[in-house]
Design an enzyme around this catalytic site. Sequence first.
Site: not given
Ligand code: BJW
Ligand code: ZN
Length: 277
Positions: A67, A105, A108, A123, A134, A242, A258
């Site tokens: 981080y 999401q 930054d 997030h 605490c 995509e 974008c």
């Molecule tokens: C461009 C471009 C350009 C590139 N122009 N485009 C229901 C079903 C199944 C699973 C679950 C569910 N509910 C919950 C879950 C579990 C889990 C989950 O979703 N897992 C999946 C992987 C299946 N979710 C959670 O755990 C969440 N909590 C929750 O729901 O609690 C209750 C619960 C828990 C467990 C079970 C059930 C309920 C919390 C999710 C937290 C996500 N955290 C992260 C890390 C954040 C911190 C960090 O940055 O370190 O967040 S993971 C990571 O993925 C980050 C992002 O915000 C997130 C999304 O990713 P994003 O932004 O979409 O990035 P990419 O890389 O995937 O995609 C980039 C896109 O951009 C691509 O499409 C490119 O093509 C495009 N692109 N350049 C236009 N120039």
């Molecule tokens: Zn404290």
Amino acid sequence: MQAVMNSFRETLANARHVLILTGSGVSAESGIPTFRGPGGFWRKYQATSLATPEAFAANPSLVWEFYEYRRALVKKVHPNEAHRAIAEFQERLAKKNRRVTIVTQNIDELHQVAGAKNVLELHGSLFRTRCTKCKIKETNHGIPICPALAGDISAEPNFVSSNIPLDELPRCSVQSCKGLLRPDIVWFGEGLDSDILDKTSEAVETCDACLIVGTSSIVYPAAMFAPQVAQRGVPVAEFNLETTPATREFQYHFEGPCTVTIPDALADPAAAASEED
Ligand code: BJW
Ligand code: ZN
């Protein structure tokens, strides 16, 4: 393509409340790696494998190094044309008593640096900490966040963790606590902030146009918001390099960087008309 873009612009011209949902793709052209695909590794680790409570419990030094590396990276980069176009669009519509809700999401803060207001951070933020003892949350823009994390942090695949002792990692500023701090970020398996979720749901239920920008639409619950808007019959436009698993649910899909497609979609029609005069 231009006719389709004109049709979406017409939708925007008539909208009273626009919801803009963003993911890491919106910051990619600023130099911040996305999560999935070739840029999704840090050292030998998949970035998403470090974004878990289990990773932090097993090796807090490694997770803090990850981080701190990203905090320092974000401080060196700038918002891009997409961030700026979104912020300007929000400001322009606000002057006409129309509303733009930005839900990201990303952790930054680049939307806010570009001037966007009331950004809902699903997030969390790289620049907030939460005490593991605490639970107090604090804003922290300091680089390094603590002396033990000073200097260039290597992202080389073979670099091993510095194994910083627990008492030298970021600690709570409350004297009577001094607990270990963690980034105020929602890791996999953790719940999202209920106030932010309520505000997002309100926007999902009341918007009359929606843009979904630079997200793979695979992480829940964020991935369900734009499909929920589309299920109400409201026009949704996806902006991505995509197609994604959600593309077929949306009325519009604009493929390309974008920084090109978003300024095109959100351009001020009045400015374009005066240029033609
Ligand atoms: C461009 C471009 C350009 C590139 N122009 N485009 C229901 C079903 C199944 C699973 C679950 C569910 N509910 C919950 C879950 C579990 C889990 C989950 O979703 N897992 C999946 C992987 C299946 N979710 C959670 O755990 C969440 N909590 C929750 O729901 O609690 C209750 C619960 C828990 C467990 C079970 C059930 C309920 C919390 C999710 C937290 C996500 N955290 C992260 C890390 C954040 C911190 C960090 O940055 O370190 O967040 S993971 C990571 O993925 C980050 C992002 O915000 C997130 C999304 O990713 P994003 O932004 O979409 O990035 P990419 O890389 O995937 O995609 C980039 C896109 O951009 C691509 O499409 C490119 O093509 C495009 N692109 N350049 C236009 N120039
Ligand atoms: Zn404290």
